[in-house]
Design an enzyme around this catalytic site. Sequence first.
Site, PDB file in Angstrom:
ATOM      1  N   ARG A 267       8.570  23.629  60.917  1.00 49.72           N
ATOM      2  CA  ARG A 267       8.013  22.429  60.764  1.00 49.72           C
ATOM      3  C   ARG A 267       6.532  22.731  61.045  1.00 49.72           C
ATOM      4  NH1 ARG A 267      13.023  19.016  62.758  1.00 49.72           N
ATOM      5  NH2 ARG A 267      12.985  20.928  63.797  1.00 49.72           N
TER       6      ARG A 267
ATOM      7  N   ASP B  47       2.537  22.651  61.999  1.00 51.15           N
ATOM      8  CA  ASP B  47       1.677  21.664  62.344  1.00 51.15           C
ATOM      9  C   ASP B  47       0.697  21.323  61.376  1.00 51.15           C
ATOM     10  OD1 ASP B  47       2.990  20.800  64.895  1.00 51.15           O
ATOM     11  OD2 ASP B  47       1.852  22.296  66.102  1.00 51.15           O
TER      12      ASP B  47
ATOM     13  N   ARG C 127       0.867  30.110  68.807  1.00 52.50           N
ATOM     14  CA  ARG C 127      -0.308  29.960  69.143  1.00 52.50           C
ATOM     15  C   ARG C 127      -0.669  30.232  70.468  1.00 52.50           C
ATOM     16  NH1 ARG C 127      -0.934  24.099  66.496  1.00 52.50           N
ATOM     17  NH2 ARG C 127      -2.763  23.971  67.745  1.00 52.50           N
TER      18      ARG C 127
END
Lengths: 244, 244
Positions: free
Chosen positions: B50, B52, B197
């Site tokens: 999923r 972002d 990230r």
Amino acid sequence: MKNIKIVIEYDGTRYCGWQRQKNGVSIQETIEKAIEKVTGEKTEIISSSRTDAGVHAKGQVANFLTSSTVPPEKICYAINSFLPDDIVILSSQEVPLDFHSRYSSKGKKYSYTILNRKIPSALLKNYSAHIPYELNIEDMIRASKYFLGEHDFSAFKSTGSSVKGNVRTIKRLELIKDEDIIKMFIEANGFLYNMVRIIAGTLIEVGKGRIKPDDIPFIIDSRDRKKAGPTAPAQGLCLEKVYY
Amino acid sequence: MKNIKIVIEYDGTRYCGWQRQKNGVSIQETIEKAIEKVTGEKTEIISSSRTDAGVHAKGQVANFLTSSTVPPEKICYAINSFLPDDIVILSSQEVPLDFHSRYSSKGKKYSYTILNRKIPSALLKNYSAHIPYELNIEDMIRASKYFLGEHDFSAFKSTGSSVKGNVRTIKRLELIKDEDIIKMFIEANGFLYNMVRIIAGTLIEVGKGRIKPDDIPFIIDSRDRKKAGPTAPAQGLCLEKVYY
């Protein structure tokens, strides 16, 4: 009065091209307005190349006159603060008053990007020409060699150009294939109107088998626009560098 | 009933992320609506990841059930005709009914792109993190080696994740510098929420000299999110491939 040379990167997607036009927002006016906010002066900027709508630049060069006291090397930062984020001034410097972005240029380098696969790309849609037919890269490379050197490129020029003389010298024309991307790099002492896109369009026809590599010398010699391939789409084109 | 696996490329710029949300348009609902137009059925699609808001994908994988009689390999063309051009279904195929995009996945590959120069980029603004401070690439490469192998990556996980267990195996972590672009490729059997990230953000801190390469093992061992670097911006991230 100072003459300031600026190097510009832009994403041409949202613009009607470099040059001011009645309909649509141009890159030229967007930068001129930002300069006016910095210097307080109405400015006209001269560019090395009037790129068409959708064409990008990593190294467009322009110049303008100003009596601003902002240090020339810092002017780029000031202008950037008034620009949308799809136009960026990479550097600024003072140059002699007789420097003219277009007339002083000794050459230019462009790239042209082809996406060669059946399905289009979500990420490259604005930065490549999508060719869903398989292209023969060996034939394209063979054809590309014929463009090198000094030729009259009238067959590779769109009408609407005001430039005198159609002889140009292509110093480099390279095709690089990386998976489904074919990237063309082309360097010349100057280009006629739409010349890079017509060469790209002609090489795509070669890749499809519709033009033979060995036909290129005859197409060049014909000086007949109708003999060359179509003008490839704007979004594949990027002005990489201008030489002085 | 058929189970259809699709591979998806998307430009995440305009979307609130993969998952349906009350505010903003998601990639999931955009694709579900397009599938409904093709099959006439209300559909829920399950994705491997999923992503972002602002995160891109070249090879996201999802699956959905349908009783449509359109040949599975052709469904992608039909769906594409109802999708905006920043989402593209690259392929479609029938898979066993127990295939689940997320649970059946054996691993994933992501890339993270850093633009390392003073001035931002007009062309890469949506596809890279802009770091205007000079980064020490040698230190970043040295630090990157410590992430390889099986570790508890709790220090590299944002809260809000519902996944059980924080042990993952990183099989590859490569940093490639090309002029002012630093590209990180990372492959693992699975990732915690925001793990790529946060690793990118930590390596950027190493590049700035704020974290030493040899501190990485201690940060991993601490299992403390506060010891690692910040979560690097979404737009640098791209889901490259999902392995089954």
